[in-house]
Enzyme design. Sequence first.
Site, PDB file in Angstrom:
ATOM      1  CG  ASP A 114     -22.904 116.631   3.247  1.00 44.84           C
ATOM      2  OD1 ASP A 114     -23.648 116.613   4.239  1.00 44.84           O
ATOM      3  OD2 ASP A 114     -21.955 117.414   3.112  1.00 44.84           O
ATOM      4  CG  ASP A 115     -22.853 115.039  -1.823  1.00 43.17           C
ATOM      5  OD1 ASP A 115     -23.005 116.180  -1.369  1.00 43.17           O
ATOM      6  OD2 ASP A 115     -21.745 114.580  -2.142  1.00 43.17           O
TER       7      ASP A 115
ATOM      8  CG  HIS B 103     -24.900 119.681   0.188  1.00 42.34           C
ATOM      9  ND1 HIS B 103     -23.894 120.423   0.754  1.00 42.34           N
ATOM     10  CD2 HIS B 103     -24.278 118.675  -0.470  1.00 42.34           C
ATOM     11  CE1 HIS B 103     -22.716 119.877   0.458  1.00 42.34           C
ATOM     12  NE2 HIS B 103     -22.920 118.824  -0.305  1.00 42.34           N
TER      13      HIS B 103
ATOM     14  CG  HIS C 290     -22.275 119.094  -4.785  1.00 42.33           C
ATOM     15  ND1 HIS C 290     -20.897 119.128  -4.886  1.00 42.33           N
ATOM     16  CD2 HIS C 290     -22.525 118.650  -3.539  1.00 42.33           C
ATOM     17  CE1 HIS C 290     -20.370 118.704  -3.757  1.00 42.33           C
ATOM     18  NE2 HIS C 290     -21.318 118.417  -2.925  1.00 42.33           N
TER      19      HIS C 290
ATOM     20  CG  HIS D 123     -20.660 112.099   1.216  1.00 45.50           C
ATOM     21  ND1 HIS D 123     -19.488 112.148   1.925  1.00 45.50           N
ATOM     22  CD2 HIS D 123     -20.827 113.329   0.670  1.00 45.50           C
ATOM     23  CE1 HIS D 123     -18.962 113.353   1.805  1.00 45.50           C
ATOM     24  NE2 HIS D 123     -19.746 114.092   1.041  1.00 45.50           N
TER      25      HIS D 123
HETATM   26 NI    NI Z   1     -21.347 117.485  -1.031  1.00 41.42          NI
END
Ligand code: NI
Length: 478
Positions: free
Chosen positions: A289-290, A339, A343, A434
């Site tokens: 993620d991210d 995603h 955020h 991540h």
């Molecule tokens: Ni995230």
Amino acid sequence: MSFRSERILRQKQKALKRRRGLILISLIVVLSLVAIILLIQKLSQRDLIKSEFYFVDSKYENIKSQVDKRSSKDFQSIVEYPNTNNNKVNQLILEALRPWQDEFFATVKKKSWNGLLANQHISYQVYRNDDRVLSLALFINQDLRGAHPISRTLFWTFDQKTGRALKLSELLDAKADQSAFWTKLVQLIQTKIRQVNHTEVDAESVEQILRGELSFVSKNETTLELPFGRGVVGPESAGEINLTLNVNDFSSELRSGLARTIFSIKHPSPTRKIQAKARLDQVLALTFDDGPGHYTVQLLDILERYRARASFFVLGSQVAARADLLKMMRAKGHEIGNHSFNHPDLTKIPLEQAEAEISKTNALIENVLKDYKVTVFRPPYGAYNQRIFQLAQKHGLAKVLWSIDTRDWADRDAAIVCNRAVASARPGAVILLHDIHASSVAAMPCILDKLGAKGYKFVTVSELFSNKLEAGETYFGN
Ligand code: NI
């Protein structure tokens, strides 16, 4: 002055001195007496406890309120609890209350704080009282003179006929695989806590509470509530943790005879497709993620070396600057998911804004990767509600959460991250990582080595669910 008059004067002075002494002594005696009397009064006042104990009619059918009021100079206690027609129910409530009451009065007796009043207030609410069940909660509030105030909710649903407290676990079919239900509930609780104070609660201990003696609250035939309150399934600082579930969202799990008598659950008709389940062979989905971030190139190399495919839930805000990385991911067979753009917690911003977060990111990805359709979406913080569900559906996205959290954002230590991933790995799991942390990327060779040695293959989320993910549905993995 003559000798005689001098003698008289001296005698007078002596008498005066004696009188002064007498006055002083009697003053001291009187003062001490007053002090003693005051002290006795004070002590007796402290021990003086006024108490009242009586029944009143409640607004609920067949239930009286039992009121127990006690007060003294040091404390005030008002306890109100239900008295039903069923002795077994009354007994259970009393037994549950007793330790809290005992502790309160013991603490009040033990310590004395000047002038500060200790407070106890216990009240209750009945949620459902029909021919099948009696569902109620007790609210315990204790304030011990500025010490950490206690606020607890105890709740039960009783069988009206037997007076037995029903357990949450009894709502599940004992013969079916129950793990999906517990995982979903734990996820919901973890998400709530994460939203409030960014702490991670241990999934196992929460699951243990859920599977144990825990009962539930039912307000009607379609809702199931778990009003944990403070400090039961998370830290006190996370505040009240209360879950409200629509039983129809759990129609495939709430299948025991008991669940059917308490709730009215619409079981899916056989024509409706059943939600795809994660594969049960030795496969896992690694999700990042991210990103894309600074370490993503390195990660892509590592994955290639181990012939592992993964799913990347990227941020729209990172896409334009790192378009090459996205193309590289695609070329190597990885999956690219949405995603959001910035955020945010999508459940806490206006709907149009939440939709823009999703649609903008989809458009950005699809603009970079021609002929690629984004089909998976992971809401930031794993936070979603009905509105987010509808948005995802509208944009053709399946919501993908996770079943194993490596907590790599908290422990920036490759060895810890590797151990956590390896220790909790199981077939069909979705592992959360991540790729913006160097430590997470550094943990990858270890994770891929150790899990590879156990025979695991690494696939994308879509592959894990046999390419049967449906827009708007939520998937966790095993
Ligand atoms: Ni995230």
